[in-house]
Design a protein around this motif. Structure first.
Motif, PDB file in Angstrom:
ATOM      1  N   ILE A   3     -19.356  46.089 -20.930  1.00 12.07           N
ATOM      2  CA  ILE A   3     -19.495  47.662 -21.282  1.00 12.07           C
ATOM      3  C   ILE A   3     -18.054  48.201 -21.001  1.00 12.07           C
ATOM      4  N   GLN A   4     -17.790  47.959 -19.811  1.00 14.02           N
ATOM      5  CA  GLN A   4     -16.620  48.768 -19.127  1.00 14.02           C
ATOM      6  C   GLN A   4     -15.219  48.318 -19.714  1.00 14.02           C
ATOM      7  N   ILE A   6     -14.979  46.916 -22.846  1.00 14.04           N
ATOM      8  CA  ILE A   6     -15.336  47.555 -24.116  1.00 14.04           C
ATOM      9  C   ILE A   6     -14.649  49.022 -23.914  1.00 14.04           C
ATOM     10  N   GLU A   7     -14.931  49.591 -23.193  1.00 12.66           N
ATOM     11  CA  GLU A   7     -14.594  51.112 -23.090  1.00 12.66           C
ATOM     12  C   GLU A   7     -13.323  51.352 -22.781  1.00 12.66           C
ATOM     13  N   ALA A  10     -11.220  50.349 -25.885  1.00 13.72           N
ATOM     14  CA  ALA A  10     -11.124  51.359 -27.076  1.00 13.72           C
ATOM     15  C   ALA A  10     -10.599  52.527 -26.609  1.00 13.72           C
ATOM     16  N   ALA A  11     -10.278  52.834 -25.151  1.00 10.89           N
ATOM     17  CA  ALA A  11      -9.199  53.735 -24.914  1.00 10.89           C
ATOM     18  C   ALA A  11      -8.139  53.511 -25.242  1.00 10.89           C
ATOM     19  N   PHE A  51     -16.664  48.513 -31.679  1.00  8.78           N
ATOM     20  CA  PHE A  51     -17.824  48.997 -31.742  1.00  8.78           C
ATOM     21  C   PHE A  51     -19.085  48.149 -32.046  1.00  8.78           C
ATOM     22  N   HIS A  54     -20.064  46.533 -29.291  1.00  5.43           N
ATOM     23  CA  HIS A  54     -20.754  47.326 -28.291  1.00  5.43           C
ATOM     24  C   HIS A  54     -22.395  47.573 -28.884  1.00  5.43           C
TER      25      HIS A  54
END
Length: 89
Positions: A3-4, A6-7, A10-11, A51, A54
């Motif tokens: 999850i981290q 992917i975040e 995405a940023a 997304f 995610h």
């Protein structure tokens, strides 16, 4: 951990989209703007795929595929218009 990652991805892709949009607005030439639009489309596809990972949904992958096809056709149409002045011969 995933999850981290992917975040963070995405940023970074969001930052790349902002920079591509800046080039789209301020491009000195029409070719730079077409390239920025194509890059913006690719970044949007990457965000859709992230997304989809995610949310664990396959719908976003199908949407990313459709967006890739439309982006390719749009880029080819714009380049053909610039080379020949019309789309239909």
């Amino acid at each position: 951990m995933l999850i981290q990652a992917i975040e963070i991805a995405a940023a970074l892709i969001g930052l790349a989209m902002i920079l591509s949009f800046w080039r789209l607005l301020r491009g000195p030439d029409i070719l730079d703007r077409i390239l920025a639009l194509d890059t913006l489309t690719i970044n949007a596809i990457a965000l859709l795929v992230l997304f989809g990972l995610h949310t664990n949904s396959t719908t976003y992958f199908e949407l990313a595929l459709l967006m890739a096809i439309m982006g390719f056709v749009g880029t080819v149409a714009l380049c053909k218009y610039l080379l020949r002045g019309d789309l239909i011969e």
